[in-house]
Design an enzyme around this catalytic site. Structure first.
Site: not given
Ligand code: NAD
Ligand code: UDP
Length: 316
Positions: A146, A150, A192
């Site tokens: 991942y 990225k 949680f």
């Molecule tokens: P999510 O898993 O809910 O959404 C990702 C979506 O992408 C899903 O609908 C999945 O089916 C689709 N997808 C994955 N691979 C695909 C492919 N090859 N072709 C078509 N569709 C595909 O995750 P999210 O939290 O909504 O994350 C969305 C974006 O934001 C991601 O790129 C993720 O890396 C980035 N991001 C999210 C967070 C967060 O905290 N939510 C943090 C950092 C980065």
């Molecule tokens: N974590 C936890 N219990 C869980 C899931 C996650 O203690 O059931 C912890 C995990 O080890 C990390 C933090 O919560 O330290 C955030 O985890 P998350 O998977 O949400 O995102 P991350 O920031 O690690 O990508």
């Protein structure tokens, strides 16, 4: 002005909120999602909207894409729980999939935003993390599929910009939570909250003293849209996230208080590669985009708890 916008990953957590926001602003939204971690329920509120199209397609695969003038590339599984089961899928979606959308943006002369992540900073040695920090990623670790994909996705966007004079921007998203995360997503907030609502013990990994900073989804979407909208922005990469750093122990306590549950806390081993601390430096987004996250953790968690109670009937 309204746009014709392609959203990859539009049936996911963030993507579905983004599509809804764009439709509310009267844009035409064409979504591509392979439903790996996306859910039909996420888009059920607007799937029949006349300006919305959903295509069940993997963004890595060939096949024609529609002409558009904006692209939000959000496709990628994002839960650490998925890094063990889908490493190739994740690595290629962020590289091959990004290449495909960059080629398409070039062909259409479209502006594109790539959803990157705070994970590009790895287990950070600089705290809080500004955009200029180059990070500390273990490329062979369990998160490498991942984090490093990225990072390479970002490198590709910069290469395309330099080679082809394109307008590609990157948003580095820090931990974001809210309604529409899958209950079994594995990330800490849905885990949680659903554990607490079911009266199960909350599973803290490690000693719970690792930190994160949690941003509510509405604030994140506002930041994402601001990055796309900015005309001639000074920078092409922005951190978006909340600065309210707290320990995972503190998060668990907050969830326990808000859910009025009989749950206790149990401790489990810390997964490999789990960063010790994370907090964004969002000076750049605040100054350049006039963006300010507004939703306090307490309020965002309440909204999230209500979502799992009402939409998934968990806890009633
Ligand atoms: P999510 O898993 O809910 O959404 C990702 C979506 O992408 C899903 O609908 C999945 O089916 C689709 N997808 C994955 N691979 C695909 C492919 N090859 N072709 C078509 N569709 C595909 O995750 P999210 O939290 O909504 O994350 C969305 C974006 O934001 C991601 O790129 C993720 O890396 C980035 N991001 C999210 C967070 C967060 O905290 N939510 C943090 C950092 C980065
Ligand atoms: N974590 C936890 N219990 C869980 C899931 C996650 O203690 O059931 C912890 C995990 O080890 C990390 C933090 O919560 O330290 C955030 O985890 P998350 O998977 O949400 O995102 P991350 O920031 O690690 O990508």
């Amino acid at each position: 002005m309204t746009n014709r916008i392609l959203v990859s990953g539009g049936a996911g957590f963030l993507g579905s909120h983004l599509c809804e926001r764009l439709l509310n602003e009267d844009h035409e939204v064409i979504c591509f999602d392979n439903f790996g971690s996306g859910q039909l329920d996420n888009i059920s509120g607007y799937k029949d909207h006349p300006k919305f199209t959903i295509n069940d397609r993997d963004i890595r695969l060939s096949g024609s894409l529609p002409p558009v003038d904006r692209i939000y590339h959000l496709a990628s599984r994002a839960s650490p729980a998925d890094f063990t089961d889908f490493p190739v899928d994740i690595a290629l979606t962020n590289t091959q999939g990004t290449r495909r959308l960059l080629d398409h943006a070039r062909a259409c002369d479209a502006r594109m935003v790539f959803a990157s992540t705070s994970e590009v900073y790895g287990n950070p040695k600089v705290h809080p993390q500004p955009e200029t920090y180059t990070g500390n990623v273990d490329i062979r670790g369990i998160r490498g599929c991942y984090d490093e994909s990225k990072r390479f996705g970002e490198t590709l966007t910069v290469a395309y910009q330099r080679n082809y004079d394109m307008d590609v921007r990157t948003i580095r998203i820090f931990n974001t939570y809210g309604p529409r995360m899958r209950p079994n997503d594995g990330r800490v907030v849905p885990t949680f909250v659903t554990q607490a609502l079911r009266g199960e013990d909350l599973t803290i990994y490690g000693d719970g003293e690792q930190t994160r900073s949690f941003c509510y989804v509405d604030d994140l979407i506002e930041g994402l849209v601001s990055v796309m909208r900015a005309e001639d922005p000074e920078y092409d990469v922005y951190n978006i996230g909340k600065e309210n750093e707290l320990t995972i122990n503190e998060l668990a306590e907050e969830v326990l208080q808000l859910t009025d549950t009989d749950s206790n806390i149990i401790y489990k081993p810390l997964p490999e590669d789990d960063p010790n601390q994370r907090r964004p430096d969002v000076t750049r987004a605040k100054a350049e985009l006039n963006w300010n996250p507004r939703v306090p953790l307490h309020d965002g968690l309440k909204q999230t708890i209500d979502y799992y109670k009402i939409s998934h009937q968990i806890g009633d």
